[in-house]
Design an enzyme around this catalytic site. Structure first.
Site, mmCIF file in Angstrom:
data_model
loop_
_atom_site.group_PDB
_atom_site.id
_atom_site.type_symbol
_atom_site.label_atom_id
_atom_site.label_comp_id
_atom_site.label_asym_id
_atom_site.label_seq_id
_atom_site.Cartn_x
_atom_site.Cartn_y
_atom_site.Cartn_z
ATOM 1 N N HIS A 173 -23.111 72.475 -47.999
ATOM 2 C CA HIS A 173 -24.501 72.217 -48.396
ATOM 3 C C HIS A 173 -25.283 73.503 -48.647
ATOM 4 O O HIS A 173 -26.360 73.476 -49.230
ATOM 5 C CB HIS A 173 -25.213 71.388 -47.318
ATOM 6 C CG HIS A 173 -24.723 69.974 -47.268
ATOM 7 N ND1 HIS A 173 -25.443 68.914 -47.739
ATOM 8 C CD2 HIS A 173 -23.559 69.445 -46.822
ATOM 9 C CE1 HIS A 173 -24.765 67.788 -47.581
ATOM 10 N NE2 HIS A 173 -23.613 68.088 -47.014
ATOM 11 N N ASP A 385 -31.304 79.226 -51.374
ATOM 12 C CA ASP A 385 -31.229 77.848 -50.866
ATOM 13 C C ASP A 385 -30.063 77.146 -51.552
ATOM 14 O O ASP A 385 -29.876 77.310 -52.771
ATOM 15 C CB ASP A 385 -32.538 77.112 -51.221
ATOM 16 C CG ASP A 385 -32.963 76.136 -50.138
ATOM 17 O OD1 ASP A 385 -32.084 75.628 -49.438
ATOM 18 O OD2 ASP A 385 -34.185 75.887 -50.011
HETATM 19 C C1 GDG Z 1 -29.762 71.977 -46.318
HETATM 20 C C2 GDG Z 1 -29.653 73.167 -47.267
HETATM 21 C C3 GDG Z 1 -29.726 71.583 -49.184
HETATM 22 C C4 GDG Z 1 -38.776 68.319 -44.452
HETATM 23 N N1 GDG Z 1 -39.857 68.263 -43.687
HETATM 24 C C5 GDG Z 1 -39.990 66.980 -43.320
HETATM 25 C C6 GDG Z 1 -38.970 66.247 -43.894
HETATM 26 N N2 GDG Z 1 -38.225 67.108 -44.564
HETATM 27 C C7 GDG Z 1 -37.022 66.748 -45.306
HETATM 28 C C8 GDG Z 1 -37.276 66.863 -46.767
HETATM 29 C C9 GDG Z 1 -35.871 67.114 -47.284
HETATM 30 C C10 GDG Z 1 -35.191 67.828 -46.122
HETATM 31 O O1 GDG Z 1 -35.992 67.648 -44.991
HETATM 32 C C11 GDG Z 1 -35.112 69.323 -46.359
HETATM 33 O O2 GDG Z 1 -34.087 69.538 -47.259
HETATM 34 P P1 GDG Z 1 -33.907 70.924 -48.008
HETATM 35 O O3 GDG Z 1 -32.901 70.707 -49.064
HETATM 36 O O4 GDG Z 1 -35.217 71.329 -48.581
HETATM 37 O O5 GDG Z 1 -33.489 72.006 -46.935
HETATM 38 P P2 GDG Z 1 -32.504 72.129 -45.621
HETATM 39 O O6 GDG Z 1 -33.038 71.359 -44.484
HETATM 40 O O7 GDG Z 1 -32.382 73.582 -45.393
HETATM 41 O O8 GDG Z 1 -31.095 71.499 -46.060
HETATM 42 C C12 GDG Z 1 -30.344 72.840 -48.576
HETATM 43 C C13 GDG Z 1 -29.686 70.463 -48.187
HETATM 44 O O9 GDG Z 1 -29.061 70.875 -46.971
HETATM 45 C C14 GDG Z 1 -28.933 69.259 -48.729
HETATM 46 O O10 GDG Z 1 -27.645 69.592 -49.154
HETATM 47 O O11 GDG Z 1 -30.525 71.190 -50.290
HETATM 48 O O12 GDG Z 1 -30.219 73.903 -49.473
HETATM 49 O O13 GDG Z 1 -30.236 74.321 -46.692
HETATM 50 O O14 GDG Z 1 -35.205 65.913 -47.511
HETATM 51 O O15 GDG Z 1 -37.863 65.670 -47.198
HETATM 52 N N3 GDG Z 1 -38.831 64.926 -43.729
HETATM 53 C C15 GDG Z 1 -39.769 64.293 -42.959
HETATM 54 N N4 GDG Z 1 -40.768 64.963 -42.359
HETATM 55 C C16 GDG Z 1 -40.932 66.287 -42.511
HETATM 56 O O16 GDG Z 1 -41.858 66.885 -41.956
HETATM 57 N N5 GDG Z 1 -39.654 62.966 -42.794
#
Ligand code: GDG
Length: 536
Positions: A173, A385
């Site tokens: 990921h 990212d």
């Molecule tokens: C890893 C990789 C890759 C965030 N704050 C809240 C919340 N979120 C959810 C978002 C989103 C998820 O968390 C964050 O996903 P990201 O992709 O932005 O980042 P990582 O957590 O670092 O994830 C990344 C991912 O895996 C998938 O393969 O894209 O690059 O680092 O879904 O919505 N959800 C809620 N409350 C929050 O305050 N409910």
């Protein structure tokens, strides 16, 4: 022949264990794109998810009802759950240690933030062996075992060491670094070799896939790459694996649907009414140095200095979700961000206007979508990212197409969203400040046109397509052997969902609706919990 099952293996199980006030344990569903996407597949195949419960084993030692609770969890999710128990020390060294103080910084191009403690490597090997044993104990040779992410790279090689053949796939990921960075890893050969033990290795972007191939070529003798396109075959002496890029995505319809609800519209209005006569800029990130939050704040200051017309006209709403705070580095970055926000607000606040609204905590999914809907600009500037799902969720939630996306070119999402987003180099403070100004003055027609294109791209490449393309690549050669799969692999979200009643589902083998077995039905008597967002 036995039916082939899909077995998902990840660091965390898709459930949350909670200790209630009275000392009673409770179980509830976890939330996240991966869980949403894989849940229906696992349900339809009678599948299984293997992972850690998120609670150290010592805390569960005097709890005799765990099996019963997991049974309830399985009824709730509709598929079986198999826990791997980890002690506090194992979590400390395997998860906070090797995974998050070595692989995480190195794979995000921050070798100087790595703590190459050899004890971490031992714990990483040991815990991956535990996962491999759990896979052996809970699967058969017919199953397809899909392992997720950097915490479990060695699970495949540990399976081999146990002498058990399984059909396996691995998805990373986070990014895969270029050779010059990867080469710093003291265990570089073991990691590459372990990845090559999987039958299919999936990356987020073409850049990651090519970085991996370059590392294998440079560090292994006799490498051959066969085939072109986004999935190729990599042959090394004694092993061959398929290597592909499969950009992860979101459940577009879920976000668009939630955004269209009355509740969201009302909450979005409240947010806007509280911060009137200005454009709202939104940032939401897990607490992490890779997310580039200090750079973003510097860019905001630069924008306020170089474009004074923005003062009183914009407010940044920055949400930071707590994550990995036991690691010193994370505690430091939190202090640094809060110091900067305090300083900026102290310096620029005027009567009736504060430049930054700061939230430290996790929002509910509907609240998150309300912020997406309320804010005219999303400011997403990670230094690196794997993908960044927030960028995609923001666009999916912009049902009125009235939003501008400022996106770091170092997020995996930039590969598919570059046409409609304002792409920025997050290290270029003036460049990001210019993009903020450009988004602020952007003509509504252009904004709408860009957002329409972004939404079209994401809608056509949602998370269900991601699952289908990975499984197709993982099973392609065996399709004839496993004809069920061909019918089963869904192409659209509707294909995953029970068409008539939640207790009936289209079984590909019979091509008609049949009742699901009791074990696969959503639990009737189980307590229904609000799903809980678990940060990784
Ligand atoms: C890893 C990789 C890759 C965030 N704050 C809240 C919340 N979120 C959810 C978002 C989103 C998820 O968390 C964050 O996903 P990201 O992709 O932005 O980042 P990582 O957590 O670092 O994830 C990344 C991912 O895996 C998938 O393969 O894209 O690059 O680092 O879904 O919505 N959800 C809620 N409350 C929050 O305050 N409910």
């Amino acid at each position: 022949m036995r039916e082939r099952r899909l077995v998902v293996v990840s660091n965390r199980l898709p459930i949350v264990l909670e200790r209630q006030k009275a000392g009673k344990w409770n179980i509830g569903p976890g939330a996240g794109g991966l869980i949403t996407a894989l849940g229906p597949v696992l349900r339809n195949r009678g599948g299984l998810w293997i992972g850690w419960l998120g609670t150290p084993s010592e805390k569960l030692a005097d709890f005799s009802g765990l099996d019963e609770l997991l049974q309830r969890g399985a009824e709730e999710t509709g598929y079986a759950l198999s826990p791997v128990h980890l002690s506090t020390e194992e979590v400390q060294n395997f998860y906070f240690g090797f995974s998050n103080q070595i692989l995480w910084p190195l794979f995000h191009d921050f070798p100087t933030r790595c703590n190459f403690d050899p004890a971490y490597w031992q714990a990483y090997e040991w815990v991956n062996r535990k996962f491999a044993r759990a896979i052996v104990d809970n699967t058969t040779e017919e199953d397809f075992v899909w392992v997720h992410d950097y915490q479990l790279i060695l699970a495949g090689s540990e399976l081999m060491k146990l002498g058990r053949k399984r059909h396996t796939g691995f998805f990373l990921h986070i990014p895969f670094p270029p050779l010059d960075v990867f080469i710093n890893l003291p265990w570089r050969f073991a990691i590459l070799d372990a990845l090559m033990q999987y039958d299919l290795i999936g990356f987020q972007t073409e850049r990651d896939r090519l970085n991996f191939i370059a590392c294998v070529r440079a560090l292994t003798r006799g490498v051959r790459v066969l085939g072109k396109g986004h999935v190729c075959k990599l042959v090394v002496p004694g092993r061959e694996a398929r290597v592909g890029s499969f950009p992860i995505s979101i459940d577009f319809k879920e976000f668009a649907g939630l955004s269209a609800s009355l509740e969201t519209a009302e909450q979005a209005k409240t947010i806007r009414d509280n911060l009137p006569n200005r454009k709202l800029i939104f940032g939401v990130d897990r607490l992490d140095y890779t997310k580039g939050i200090p750079n973003r704040l510097n860019a905001l200051v630069n924008a306020l200095e170089r474009y004074p017309d923005l003062r009183r006209r914009i407010t940044l709403i920055q949400v930071i979700v707590p994550s990995r705070e036991v690691i010193e580095e994370y505690g430091r970055i939190k202090k640094e961000i809060e110091r900067m926000i305090g300083e900026i607000n102290g310096r620029y606040t005027e009567v009736g206007w504060t430049p930054i609204t700061y939230i430290f905590g996790s929002l509910s999914r509907p609240e998150l979508v309300s912020y997406y809907q309320a804010c005219e600009i999303a400011l997403i500037t990670p230094l690196k990212d794997g993908m960044n799902l927030v960028a995609k969720e923001y666009c999916a939630s912009k049902i009125h197409e009235d939003g501008a996306l400022i996106l770091s070119e170092f997020a995996g999402a930039a590969a598919s969203l570059h046409h409609g987003a304002l792409l920025v180099n997050p290290y270029d403070i003036e460049g990001v400040a210019d993009a903020i100004h450009q988004a602020y003055i952007m003509n509504p027609n252009e904004r709408r046109k860009r957002m329409r294109g972004l939404r079209r791209t994401i809608r056509g490449n949602d998370v269900y397509r991601w699952v289908a393309s990975f499984l197709e690549a993982g099973l392609a050669e065996d399709m004839r052997q496993f004809p069920l799969m061909e019918l089963f692999v869904p192409r659209r979200r509707q294909d995953f969902l029970p068409k008539q009643s939640p207790k009936r589902v289209l079984r590909a083998d019979q091509n008609r609706l049949v009742p699901l077995p009791r074990s696969a039905q959503p639990g009737k008597n189980a307590v229904v919990f609000k799903s809980k967002f678990v940060s990784s």
